[in-house]
Structures are given as C-alpha cells and as structure tokens.
Scaffold this motif. Structure first.
Motif, PDB file in Angstrom:
ATOM      1  N   ILE A 404     -21.898 -33.954 -44.604  1.00 58.33           N
ATOM      2  CA  ILE A 404     -23.158 -33.995 -43.763  1.00 58.33           C
ATOM      3  C   ILE A 404     -23.079 -35.202 -42.884  1.00 58.33           C
ATOM      4  CG2 ILE A 404     -25.320 -34.164 -43.896  1.00 58.33           C
ATOM      5  CD1 ILE A 404     -25.542 -32.652 -46.111  1.00 58.33           C
ATOM      6  N   ALA A 405     -22.713 -34.765 -41.439  1.00 55.49           N
ATOM      7  CA  ALA A 405     -22.882 -35.628 -40.502  1.00 55.49           C
ATOM      8  C   ALA A 405     -24.911 -36.480 -40.183  1.00 55.49           C
ATOM      9  CB  ALA A 405     -22.621 -35.269 -39.102  1.00 55.49           C
ATOM     10  N   ARG A 406     -24.587 -37.611 -40.612  1.00 56.78           N
ATOM     11  CA  ARG A 406     -25.866 -37.905 -40.344  1.00 56.78           C
ATOM     12  C   ARG A 406     -26.168 -38.431 -39.305  1.00 56.78           C
ATOM     13  NH1 ARG A 406     -27.971 -38.808 -45.973  1.00 56.78           N
ATOM     14  NH2 ARG A 406     -26.093 -37.928 -47.533  1.00 56.78           N
ATOM     15  N   GLY A 407     -27.509 -38.534 -38.509  1.00 56.97           N
ATOM     16  CA  GLY A 407     -27.621 -38.999 -37.130  1.00 56.97           C
ATOM     17  C   GLY A 407     -27.432 -40.434 -36.777  1.00 56.97           C
ATOM     18  N   GLU A 408     -27.680 -41.390 -38.036  1.00 55.91           N
ATOM     19  CA  GLU A 408     -27.205 -42.711 -37.410  1.00 55.91           C
ATOM     20  C   GLU A 408     -26.533 -43.257 -37.762  1.00 55.91           C
ATOM     21  OE1 GLU A 408     -29.263 -45.091 -41.068  1.00 55.91           O
ATOM     22  OE2 GLU A 408     -30.388 -42.655 -41.088  1.00 55.91           O
ATOM     23  N   GLU A 449     -25.922 -30.717 -30.094  1.00 52.82           N
ATOM     24  CA  GLU A 449     -25.923 -30.556 -30.690  1.00 52.82           C
ATOM     25  C   GLU A 449     -26.775 -30.817 -32.500  1.00 52.82           C
ATOM     26  OE1 GLU A 449     -22.080 -28.871 -32.748  1.00 52.82           O
ATOM     27  OE2 GLU A 449     -21.156 -29.697 -30.898  1.00 52.82           O
ATOM     28  N   PHE A 450     -27.347 -32.163 -31.988  1.00 53.82           N
ATOM     29  CA  PHE A 450     -28.137 -32.908 -32.485  1.00 53.82           C
ATOM     30  C   PHE A 450     -29.073 -33.381 -31.672  1.00 53.82           C
ATOM     31  CE2 PHE A 450     -24.852 -34.273 -35.071  1.00 53.82           C
ATOM     32  CZ  PHE A 450     -25.408 -34.759 -36.051  1.00 53.82           C
ATOM     33  N   TRP A 451     -29.627 -32.390 -30.980  1.00 50.49           N
ATOM     34  CA  TRP A 451     -31.467 -32.204 -30.485  1.00 50.49           C
ATOM     35  C   TRP A 451     -32.494 -30.611 -30.636  1.00 50.49           C
ATOM     36  CZ3 TRP A 451     -33.635 -35.907 -28.614  1.00 50.49           C
ATOM     37  CH2 TRP A 451     -34.977 -35.568 -28.234  1.00 50.49           C
ATOM     38  N   VAL A 452     -33.238 -30.847 -31.239  1.00 53.43           N
ATOM     39  CA  VAL A 452     -33.807 -29.840 -32.033  1.00 53.43           C
ATOM     40  C   VAL A 452     -34.505 -29.467 -30.765  1.00 53.43           C
ATOM     41  CG1 VAL A 452     -35.514 -29.300 -33.964  1.00 53.43           C
ATOM     42  CG2 VAL A 452     -33.136 -30.642 -33.847  1.00 53.43           C
ATOM     43  N   GLU A 453     -34.962 -28.563 -30.122  1.00 57.61           N
ATOM     44  CA  GLU A 453     -36.208 -28.737 -29.559  1.00 57.61           C
ATOM     45  C   GLU A 453     -36.494 -28.348 -29.877  1.00 57.61           C
ATOM     46  OE1 GLU A 453     -35.972 -29.185 -26.032  1.00 57.61           O
ATOM     47  OE2 GLU A 453     -33.712 -29.145 -25.626  1.00 57.61           O
ATOM     48  N   ASP A 454     -38.493 -28.494 -29.544  1.00 51.81           N
ATOM     49  CA  ASP A 454     -39.890 -27.655 -29.727  1.00 51.81           C
ATOM     50  C   ASP A 454     -41.118 -27.995 -28.716  1.00 51.81           C
ATOM     51  OD1 ASP A 454     -40.404 -30.494 -29.982  1.00 51.81           O
ATOM     52  OD2 ASP A 454     -39.882 -31.086 -31.923  1.00 51.81           O
ATOM     53  N   ARG A 455     -42.019 -27.161 -29.256  1.00 57.29           N
ATOM     54  CA  ARG A 455     -43.476 -27.296 -28.108  1.00 57.29           C
ATOM     55  C   ARG A 455     -43.442 -28.703 -27.961  1.00 57.29           C
ATOM     56  NH1 ARG A 455     -46.900 -22.737 -30.584  1.00 57.29           N
ATOM     57  NH2 ARG A 455     -46.198 -21.033 -30.173  1.00 57.29           N
ATOM     58  N   ALA A 462     -32.100 -35.540 -37.571  1.00 56.40           N
ATOM     59  CA  ALA A 462     -31.888 -36.404 -38.965  1.00 56.40           C
ATOM     60  C   ALA A 462     -30.612 -35.896 -39.534  1.00 56.40           C
ATOM     61  CB  ALA A 462     -32.771 -36.599 -40.264  1.00 56.40           C
ATOM     62  N   ALA A 463     -29.746 -34.572 -39.213  1.00 58.77           N
ATOM     63  CA  ALA A 463     -28.448 -34.389 -39.652  1.00 58.77           C
ATOM     64  C   ALA A 463     -28.300 -33.688 -39.531  1.00 58.77           C
ATOM     65  CB  ALA A 463     -28.221 -34.519 -41.308  1.00 58.77           C
ATOM     66  N   ARG A 464     -26.563 -32.968 -39.745  1.00 57.77           N
ATOM     67  CA  ARG A 464     -25.878 -31.589 -38.901  1.00 57.77           C
ATOM     68  C   ARG A 464     -25.366 -31.564 -40.410  1.00 57.77           C
ATOM     69  NH1 ARG A 464     -21.461 -30.119 -37.293  1.00 57.77           N
ATOM     70  NH2 ARG A 464     -21.782 -27.817 -35.506  1.00 57.77           N
ATOM     71  N   LEU A 465     -25.795 -29.729 -41.005  1.00 62.45           N
ATOM     72  CA  LEU A 465     -25.216 -29.775 -42.123  1.00 62.45           C
ATOM     73  C   LEU A 465     -23.900 -28.885 -41.875  1.00 62.45           C
ATOM     74  CD1 LEU A 465     -27.972 -28.087 -43.391  1.00 62.45           C
ATOM     75  CD2 LEU A 465     -27.365 -29.795 -44.029  1.00 62.45           C
ATOM     76  N   VAL A 471     -30.986 -30.593 -39.719  1.00 64.12           N
ATOM     77  CA  VAL A 471     -32.116 -31.216 -40.310  1.00 64.12           C
ATOM     78  C   VAL A 471     -33.074 -31.986 -39.076  1.00 64.12           C
ATOM     79  CG1 VAL A 471     -32.724 -32.792 -42.185  1.00 64.12           C
ATOM     80  CG2 VAL A 471     -30.693 -31.346 -42.176  1.00 64.12           C
ATOM     81  N   PRO A 472     -34.429 -31.463 -39.012  1.00 61.32           N
ATOM     82  CA  PRO A 472     -35.292 -30.832 -38.282  1.00 61.32           C
ATOM     83  C   PRO A 472     -36.121 -32.018 -38.125  1.00 61.32           C
ATOM     84  CG  PRO A 472     -36.488 -29.178 -38.956  1.00 61.32           C
ATOM     85  CD  PRO A 472     -34.224 -29.917 -39.546  1.00 61.32           C
ATOM     86  N   HIS A 473     -36.304 -32.993 -39.117  1.00 58.62           N
ATOM     87  CA  HIS A 473     -37.632 -34.215 -40.232  1.00 58.62           C
ATOM     88  C   HIS A 473     -37.468 -35.510 -39.256  1.00 58.62           C
ATOM     89  CE1 HIS A 473     -38.394 -31.283 -43.092  1.00 58.62           C
ATOM     90  NE2 HIS A 473     -36.427 -31.520 -43.188  1.00 58.62           N
ATOM     91  N   LEU A 474     -37.946 -35.440 -38.721  1.00 60.03           N
ATOM     92  CA  LEU A 474     -37.869 -37.359 -37.907  1.00 60.03           C
ATOM     93  C   LEU A 474     -38.188 -38.435 -39.136  1.00 60.03           C
ATOM     94  CD1 LEU A 474     -38.064 -38.117 -35.193  1.00 60.03           C
ATOM     95  CD2 LEU A 474     -40.049 -38.226 -34.985  1.00 60.03           C
ATOM     96  N   SER A 475     -37.682 -39.561 -39.040  1.00 62.84           N
ATOM     97  CA  SER A 475     -37.159 -40.474 -39.492  1.00 62.84           C
ATOM     98  C   SER A 475     -36.786 -41.500 -38.487  1.00 62.84           C
ATOM     99  CB  SER A 475     -36.136 -40.048 -40.961  1.00 62.84           C
ATOM    100  OG  SER A 475     -34.787 -40.505 -40.739  1.00 62.84           O
TER     101      SER A 475
END
Length: 678
Positions: A404-408, A449-455, A462-465, A471-475
C-alpha cells in the motif's frame, strides 16, 4: 494489552529512572506506582504513618521533570478543633531518593512514632503494564533499611537517619521522633539496585548548553512551554549502552522508555534549534543498526509496525526512519553540525537513499511490503533497539502483494530525495541527479493519482491501494505534505501539491472537521470510524499538530496556523505545560478542557520537541550554517505578538531573535561571521 491508566499520575523522569505516583503521595503498590530503574520496578510501596494515622493528602505537584512535591496534613488524637498540627512534606525524585519531612505547628513539644512500610515485586514494567507483576517479595533487614531479591535482581532501600527499629516480616521501618514546638524532622530514603551507584541521567550533563533557552513575549504561555519542553527532552535522553557519548531521546514515559527509531529521528529533528548533539547521537546509534548486506532491505533502519488507524493496516516505522535519516542529517548540517560528524554519517545516509532508489526501481510510488519481523512498538522501560523489524518494500507499481502506498510516506520519500540530493551535491557521492529526477516524477504522479475530487474542492488520499484505488479518508498524516524540509539559503524544498491544492489542504486542516480547537485530529470528525480517543483514529497528536502549524506558516496560511497554534497553547495550560503525546479530539467548547488519553505517554519526546518546533516556526528561523547565513521569515501576522527566543544554537553558537508585533524579525545574538540571509 490493557494498560493501566497513566493520565492521572505524576511522572518524574530522569532516564533510565522513573518515579510514578498518584496525587495522594503514598505509594501503595497498585497500578503503576513506584520507583523504576532501567525498566524494572525497584520499589512499589512506600506508605507513611505518623502516630498510627495516615496523613490526609492536600496537594501534589511537579517541581521539575524529575521531581515532585506532596503535602499532607495530620490531626493528632490530642488536637482540639479541626486544625491539623502536623504537615507531612515528601519530595520525590526520579533517581530513587525521597525526603520525608514532618513540620510541627503545635505550640508544645511532641513525641511521635513514625512508620514507613515498604515493599516491592521487582517486576519489569511490561509485567506491571499487563497486570502480571505478581505478589510482593519477602524482605530482609539490610544495613539501615530493607533488601529484596530474586534469582537475578536485588534491591535495597536505605534510610538516613537509620531507623530505631526494622521489621522484615512487615517491611517496616520505625522511628520515635521528638519534635520541639514549631520544629521539623526529616528522613531520606534511597532506593537502588544493590551494587548500583546513583543514577547518571544523560540529559543533565548532555544538554547544559540549552539550559538557558528562554522564550519571552506578549503571550505568557510561551516561556513555560519552552521551559517544560527542554526539561522533558533532558529527562528522556538515554545513552547508547555501548557508546555512552552518544545520546538519543526515548519515545516517552512510562510505556516507551527505549529507542524507537522513527520517533527518535523526528524528535531530534524538531530539537535542532537547541543544537545538533542530540541529532548526532541519534544518527550514530541508528547507523549502527542499519541493515547491511544483500537483499531488498539493505540500507534500511529497522523499526516495528505501528497502528495506522481504522482504515489502513499497520504501517512500518522502519520505512519512515530510513527516510528521516538523511533528512535529519541534511538539516543538522544546515543548523551547524560539525563537518567531521557530517562526513562520518554520510555513508549511512547514502545507504538509506540507495535503498529508496532500489525500492521504487522503475516505479514511482513507495509502498509498504508485507510485514517482516515482529510487530510491536518498543515496550515501556526497555532501552532497546528494535532488531529486524518490519520493513517497507518496493514501489507500488512493482509492489509485492499487499503493498500500500501511503500519502505521508510519499511526502517523507520526496523530502528525503530532495534534501538527500542537496547533501550529496555538497559532499560528493551518490546519484543526486537521479534522486531529483525521481522526485519530479513523483510530484507529477502524486498530483494525478493521490487527489480525490469532491464537491468541497477535493482532498489528498490517505493511501493508494495496490489496484490503484485511493483511500479517501482525511487524516493528520496529510500535514506531512506541508513539511518539505530545509534547503540552502533559507529556502524550502518544493512540495508534492501545487499551490491550488495546498490552499485546499490548508482549508481542510484549519476547518472544524480537523481542528478540534485544541489541536489537529488524527482523523477527521466526519470520517467513518472516527473516535475522539482513537490512537490514530481521532485523537489530537501533538507532533502532527506541530508539523501542521510549521507547514502552514511556511506556506503562508497563517490564519489556519494561528488557530491550531493557539489551540495547542491553550491545551498546554490544562496539562501543566507538559503536553502528552496525544489527547482526546473532542471539540472545544466554551469553558471546556481537553480530555486526557489514559494510555498516552507523558512526557513524550516528540511532544516535548513540538513546543520548540512551533516557536521556531513562528519566528521563521532558517539557517544555512555552511554558507554562513541565517534567514528569518517570521509569520507575518505575529500570532503570538512580540516574541523573543534566546539561547538557541545556530552554527554551534548561541543564537537569539526577536519578532515584533508587526511580524518583523531581528537577530539579537549570533555566531561571529553569521550573516542575515535575504
């Protein structure tokens, strides 16, 4: 493990020694109470009775990082009215000494029997933490006190003056004291393993140069914050057993009194304004643990697994430590680490960077591999180095199953590549151009690839599987995207996000979902599985709050930085300016107070260093000692009003700076020849 609660104790620390007490002052043997040395409880029970009565506790407070004062009162059977005539004062030190003093307020002479009941299980702190400590051991009378033994361990308590009577069967020392009117009487106890000398706390001698560090200004909270930060860092320093001139910070007390590589490197990095000695000792200790030889783990700094919150499997701290190693060396060089020490540590940093390049190979993202070695996070009380802990693996596009590639982690890797290339350019050796080329490819791929678009404008994943899904959760791990690291001439390395997305991240970190009012939540309050007490699932983690503050200040988002800063400073007042590693992420309300986490270390190395980190970030100190310059870029809005920092260290010389209420900075003391950068 169901840890006993630690949030209500007074924790006196001077590693490798501890003294843990409740606010009652008496050591009863319950829970964590007792004196400890090198991870073993040397005394668990120390109860005082005067004239057959137990004093009534009235106050308990810390005097310093390694000592506490307890005050109790006593009414004698002959007292008239409600007023006590005896005050019992106890001064307890982490090093195993305690002074018990009776003060008489009576107008007549008194003859008082004083009894001190002692006991211990000689349990290691892991057994205490898990409830497996066992019963008290039988005592024997020894010299002027008591002795306890196991097959491998012996402990003695001596008293001065010697007791009039000692009863081994009850572990009891007894005195008959004559107190003239208004007089005092004292006894001093010394607790230590048999044959051991006094505790020589590493920090007391190793950080004398920063004892004069001061922070003064309009905000009265800054001075006690800096005082306690320096005290706690001193208290948590350990000497490498095989190389005692090298010191490194323990992760925290009471649970993690050993070397945790990632936390030690992060702590040493945030403490660089106090000098480079801690950084040098930490780097040397970890270089000796670096994995060598063939294989995909060659060059890594080993480290155990760590909980990553409710939405990701445990992460490998070895990956983080390996990426932090060259970053700490590069920034310590900028702060003034002597050239000889830099040269000595450079080969280990080069091995870390070669591991990074081999791990990503022809891919882009750096991922975790399947866990290797034992999980766990450096249990309390053991000053040990994790052996062949779990390690990160190759790049996500060539990852092993489960990678898993984690954002941090991408933020850590990007910073390591750029700061490492900077270090290599200056000292020769290594593929600096290749590191920069990969960092550029990582920036491009990350933004795609690590940005999740939303309204609401989107968020970093948070990560890329392994299959490419985000993984869209904000931490709070997203705060590391703002921590780019120090290059030459006071400039910072570029980040993984562009300006528009950096601004969006600043809004998210400063919004009510992430900002609890006391600091940054480890998981957004609107995320599934949010728990305000979650270790990485919603609690406020002080280290990441400080990372967010410094990153926001550097990026120019001072409104969000100021809100987090003032929340953190407000929290310090409720924790007696000794911030724990984490506390509950419940939303702040008028008249409220932050809720402590019962399992948090306090003091904790990274939390202590965080106080230094945020003050230096507000002052905007960016040194380049090799170039003979220091650049000042303070927060323009002067969120703390006028601020003066004295007794810091740049280029191995005292450094002081003053920031005005207008956000203008001026150097007041510096090394000869150090010039102000543009």
């Amino acid at each position: 493990m169901d840890l006993p609660p630690a949030h209500t104790v007074l924790n006196c620390v001077a590693l490798p020694a501890l003294a843990i007490s409740t606010d009652q002052g008496q050591l009863t043997g319950r829970g964590l109470e007792g004196f400890y040395r090198a991870g073993r409880r040397t005394l668990s029970r120390c109860q005082v009775r005067v004239a057959g009565r137990e004093p009534v506790a009235v106050q308990a407070r810390m005097l310093s990082a390694d000592s506490a004062r307890f005050v109790a009162t006593l009414r004698l059977p002959t007292d008239r009215g409600p007023d006590p005539e005896i005050i019992v004062e106890r001064i307890r030190h982490a090093d195993g000494t305690e002074r018990i003093t009776l003060h008489s307020a009576a107008a007549r002479p008194l003859r008082l029997p004083v009894e001190i009941s002692l006991g211990t299980d000689l349990a290691d702190v892991g057994a205490v933490a898990s409830g497996r400590a066992g019963p008290e051991l039988p005592a024997s009378v020894h010299d002027s006190g008591m002795r306890w033994s196991t097959a491998t361990t012996h402990c003695v308590v001596t008293a001065d003056p010697a007791p009039d009577d000692a009863m081994a069967s009850a572990g009891l020392l007894r005195w008959e004291t004559d107190l003239p009117a208004g007089a005092s009487w004292s006894v001093e106890l010394r607790v230590r393993p048999e044959g051991a000398g006094p505790v020589r706390a590493a920090g007391h001698g190793g950080m004398r140069s920063v004892a004069g560090a001061r922070a003064v200004g309009d905000d009265p909270r800054v001075q006690p914050l800096l005082d306690r930060s320096v005290e706690d860092l001193q208290a948590l320093l350990l000497r490498d057993p095989e190389h005692p001139t090298d010191m490194y910070p323990a992760a925290g007390a009471p649970w993690r009194c050993g070397l945790a590589p990632a936390e030690a490197l992060a702590t040493a990095r945030m403490a660089l304004p106090l000098g480079t000695r801690i950084a040098a000792g930490t780097l040397r200790a970890l270089a000796r643990s670096q994995i060598t030889g063939p294989g995909h783990r060659a060059g890594m700094i080993p480290g155990p697994l760590r909980d990553a919150g409710p939405h990701l499997p445990p992460g490998c701290t070895g990956t983080e430590a390996t990426l932090l190693f060259p970053v700490l060396l590069a920034e310590a060089w900028r702060w003034g680490m002597p050239a000889q020490e830099v040269e000595e540590l450079l080969p280990a940093a080069q091995r870390c960077l070669r591991w990074l390049q081999a791990a990503v190979d022809d891919g882009v993202f750096l991922s975790d591999a399947l866990p290797v070695g034992r999980p766990g996070a450096g249990q309390a009380g053991h000053a040990h180095r994790d052996g062949q802990g779990a390690a990160g693996g190759p790049g996500a596009r060539r990852a092993r199953p489960g990678g898993i590639a984690r954002g941090e982690v991408q933020a850590h890797a990007h910073r390591a590549a750029l700061l490492g290339a900077d270090l290599l350019d200056a000292h020769g050796g290594g593929d600096a151009a290749g590191l920069r080329e990969w960092a550029a490819r990582l920036r491009s791929a990350f933004r795609e690839e690590f940005w999740v678009e939303d309204r609401a404008g989107g968020r970093p994943a948070a990560a890329r599987l392994p299959d490419g899904r985000p993984v869209p959760h904000l931490s709070s791990g997203a705060a590391h995207l703002l921590d780019t690291g120090l290059l030459g001439s006071g400039t910072l390395a570029p980040g993984l996000l562009d300006k528009v997305r950096t601004e969006q991240l600043a809004r998210l970190l400063g919004g009510p979902t992430m900002d609890s009012g006391w600091g940054l939540r480890s998981l957004g309050a609107k995320e599934t599985a949010y728990n305000p007490f979650g270790h990485r699932g919603g609690s406020v983690r002080v280290q990441e709050t400080a990372v967010a503050i410094s990153g926001l200040v550097a990026a120019g988002y001072e409104k969000e930085a100021s809100a987090l800063l003032h929340g953190m400073l407000s929290a310090t007042e409720f924790f007696d300016h000794r911030l724990p590693e984490m506390f509950a992420g419940e939303q702040r309300t008028a008249g409220g107070a932050p809720l402590p986490h019962p399992a948090a270390c306090r003091p904790a190395g990274a939390a202590a260093a965080a106080g230094i980190h945020v003050l230096v970030a507000v002052a905007g100190i960016r040194p380049d000692a090799p170039a003979g310059t220091v650049t000042l870029r303070p927060a323009r809005g002067a969120p703390l009003g006028e601020l003066e920092l004295h007794g810091l260290s740049v280029a191995d010389a005292p450094f002081s700076v003053r920031v005005s209420r207008l956000g203008l900075a001026m150097v007041e003391e510096a090394a000869d020849g150090l010039q102000l950068g543009v």
